[in-house]
Design a protein around this motif. Structure first.
Motif, short mmCIF file in Angstrom:
data_model
loop_
_atom_site.label_atom_id
_atom_site.label_comp_id
_atom_site.label_asym_id
_atom_site.label_seq_id
_atom_site.Cartn_x
_atom_site.Cartn_y
_atom_site.Cartn_z
N SER A 25 -27.06 -1.18 64.77
CA SER A 25 -26.73 0.16 65.28
C SER A 25 -26.41 1.13 64.15
O SER A 25 -25.79 2.16 64.38
N SER A 27 -28.86 2.57 62.71
CA SER A 27 -30.10 3.33 62.63
C SER A 27 -30.77 3.35 64.01
O SER A 27 -30.46 2.51 64.87
N GLY A 30 -30.56 1.45 68.12
CA GLY A 30 -29.22 0.88 68.22
C GLY A 30 -28.15 1.95 68.09
O GLY A 30 -27.15 1.95 68.82
N ASN A 47 -23.04 -2.56 63.94
CA ASN A 47 -23.53 -3.61 63.03
C ASN A 47 -24.87 -3.16 62.48
O ASN A 47 -25.60 -2.42 63.13
N LEU A 49 -27.54 -3.04 58.60
CA LEU A 49 -27.60 -2.92 57.15
C LEU A 49 -27.59 -1.45 56.77
O LEU A 49 -27.75 -0.58 57.62
N ALA A 75 -22.20 -8.25 59.62
CA ALA A 75 -22.95 -9.50 59.80
C ALA A 75 -24.44 -9.31 59.48
O ALA A 75 -25.05 -8.36 59.97
N ASN A 103 -30.07 -5.73 69.59
CA ASN A 103 -31.06 -4.71 69.27
C ASN A 103 -31.69 -4.87 67.89
O ASN A 103 -32.84 -4.46 67.69
N ALA A 104 -30.98 -5.47 66.93
CA ALA A 104 -31.49 -5.51 65.56
C ALA A 104 -32.87 -6.16 65.53
O ALA A 104 -33.11 -7.18 66.17
N GLY A 105 -33.77 -5.54 64.81
CA GLY A 105 -35.11 -6.09 64.74
C GLY A 105 -35.88 -5.53 63.57
O GLY A 105 -35.54 -4.47 63.03
N ILE A 106 -36.88 -6.27 63.15
CA ILE A 106 -37.77 -5.84 62.07
C ILE A 106 -39.21 -6.04 62.52
O ILE A 106 -39.48 -6.76 63.49
N LEU A 153 -33.03 -5.78 73.40
CA LEU A 153 -34.10 -4.84 73.12
C LEU A 153 -35.35 -5.65 72.80
O LEU A 153 -35.49 -6.17 71.69
N SER A 155 -39.55 -5.16 73.90
CA SER A 155 -40.57 -4.17 73.53
C SER A 155 -41.69 -4.30 74.55
O SER A 155 -41.79 -5.33 75.24
N TYR A 168 -44.20 -10.47 65.60
CA TYR A 168 -43.38 -9.58 66.44
C TYR A 168 -43.66 -9.83 67.92
O TYR A 168 -42.74 -9.94 68.73
N PRO A 198 -39.14 -0.91 75.23
CA PRO A 198 -39.63 0.43 74.88
C PRO A 198 -41.08 0.41 74.42
O PRO A 198 -41.56 -0.57 73.83
N TYR A 200 -43.45 3.22 72.07
CA TYR A 200 -43.15 3.71 70.73
C TYR A 200 -42.02 4.74 70.74
O TYR A 200 -42.06 5.70 71.51
N PRO A 204 -37.01 4.71 62.07
CA PRO A 204 -37.46 4.20 60.76
C PRO A 204 -38.37 2.98 60.90
O PRO A 204 -39.25 2.77 60.07
#
Ligand code: NAD
Length: 273
Positions: A25, A27, A30, A47, A49, A75, A103-106, A153, A155, A168, A198, A200, A204
Motif C-alpha cells: 500500500s 503505491s 494498495g 506495507n 517497499l 515486511a 494486494n502486493a504484487g509484481i 487482489l 486480476s 503472473y 481489475p 488495467y 507504476p
C-alpha cells in the motif's frame, strides 16, 4: 464496530474500530484501498517497499486526514516468515486484525522460452505465496472473533490469459483458487474471502510493463497502450484506484456478508466479451 450510516447515506460504510492490513500500500491500488479504508475510519497498517521518507510522508498524510490509527510495517512479502509476521505483529500491536487486503504484487513480461526462472519464483512467492502466508496467519484470529474480511487482489489475468505473462497468469489463477478455499473454510464463522479482478489500472506496475511488452511484441509504447492494454478493455479507459477502494470498502460492509468465494471483475467489460 462496523455500522451502516443511514443518516447521511445508505451506502456509507463506517469501519470505526476495525483494524485493516493492506499489503503493497505504498503505491498504486494498495494505496488507493488504504485511503478508502482509512477514510471510513479503520485503523490501517500500511506495507510495501519504497523510499522511507516518502512512505512516512504518505503515512503521516493519511493519519492527518483520518480518524483511525495509521502505521507502517516494512515486511518484505517475498519472505514467507515476513508475510506471517506482518499479521502477528499487527495482532500484537492492535489486539486483532479484522480486514486483510492481499494486494502486493509484481509483474514480468516475457515469452515463456526466455522467462527468467528467478522472475517465475518471485512472482509465485509474492503474488500467490504471500497471500497464503498472511491469510494463514490471520484466519484463526478472524474465525475466533466471528468476523473477518480477506480480500485478494487478483486480476482479469486470474480468469483469462494473455501471452507473455505465464508466471503472473498462473499466480493469479492460483489466487482465485486460494480465495474459494478460504471462503469455504470461513463461511460458517463470519469470515468472507473474495478476489477483486481489475482490468488495467494506471499504476507504476502497468507503467513498468509497457516497455517490456513493447519489446516482446516489437511495437511502440503508444501501440502498447492503445492496441494491447486498452484494446481488451471495452470502456477504453483505465480503471481507477478510487474505484477499487470503493469496491473493497463494499466487500468490508455488512451488506456484503453473504458474498464469499467470488472473483469479481472490475474491468470495464473485458471479461464480458
Ligand atoms: P504497484 O507496483 O503500483 O504497487 C505494488 C505494491 O506492492 C507497492 O506498494 C510495492 O512496494 C509492493 N511490493 C512489491 N514488492 C513487495 C515485497 N516484496 N514486499 C512487500 N511489498 C511489495 O502495483 P499495482 O498496479 O498497484 O498492483 C497492485 C496489485 O493489483 C498487484 O497484485 C497487481 O497484480 C494487481 N493488479 C494490478 C493491475 C493494474 O493494471 N495495475 C491490474 C490487475 C491486478
Amino acid at each position: 464496530m462496523l455500522t451502516q450510516n443511514t443518516a447521511s447515506s445508505a451506502t456509507t460504510t463506517s469501519l470505526d474500530g476495525r483494524v485493516a492490513i493492506v499489503t503493497g500500500s505504498t503505491s498504486g491500488i494498495g494505496l488507493g484501498i488504504a485511503r478508502a479504508l482509512a477514510a471510513a475510519g479503520a485503523d490501517v497498517v500500511l506495507n510495501g517497499l519504497g523510499d522511507p521518507d516518502a512512505i512516512e510522508a504518505t503515512r503521516a498524510e493519511l493519519a492527518e486526514s483520518s480518524a483511525g490509527r495509521i502505521t507502517y510495517n516494512c515486511a518484505n512479502l517475498l519472505d514467507a516468515a515476513d508475510a506471517a509476521a506482518l499479521v502477528t505483529d499487527t495482532i500484537t500491536d492492535f489486539g486483532k486484525v479484522d480486514i486483510l487486503v492481499n494486494n502486493a504484487g509484481i509483474q514480468f513480461v516475457s515469452p515463456i522460452e526466455d522467462f527468467p526462472i528467478d522472475k517465475w519464483n518471485a512472482i509465485q512467492a509474492l503474488n500467490l505465496g504471500a497471500s497464503f502466508h498472511s491469510s494463514r496467519a490471520a484466519f484463526g484470529a478472524m474465525k475466533a472473533a466471528g468476523w473477518g474480511r480477506i480480500i485478494n487482489l487478483a486480476s482479469v489475468h486470474g480468469l483469462i490469459a494473455s501471452p507473455f505473462k505465464s508466471a503472473y497468469v498462473a499466480a493469479k489463477h492460483g489466487v482465485i483458487g486460494l480465495t474459494k478455499t478460504i471462503a469455504l473454510e470461513g463461511a460458517q464463522f463470519g469470515v468472507t474471502c473474495n478476489a477483486v479482478c481489475p482490468g488495467y489500472v494506471w499504476t507504476p506496475l502497468v507503467e513498468g510493463q509497457i516497455e517490456d511488452t513493447a519489446k516482446a511484441r516489437g511495437i511502440s509504447r503508444e501501440e502498447v497502450i492503445n492496441n494491447v492494454l486498452l484494446a481488451a478493455q471495452p470502456s477504453k479507459r483505465f480503471v481507477t484506484v478510487e474505484e477499487l477502494g470503493a469496491v473493497t470498502l463494499f466487500l468490508c460492509s455488512e451488506g456484503a456478508a453473504s458474498i464469499t468465494g467470488v472473483a469479481l471483475p472490475v474491468d470495464g467489460g473485458w471479461t464480458g466479451q
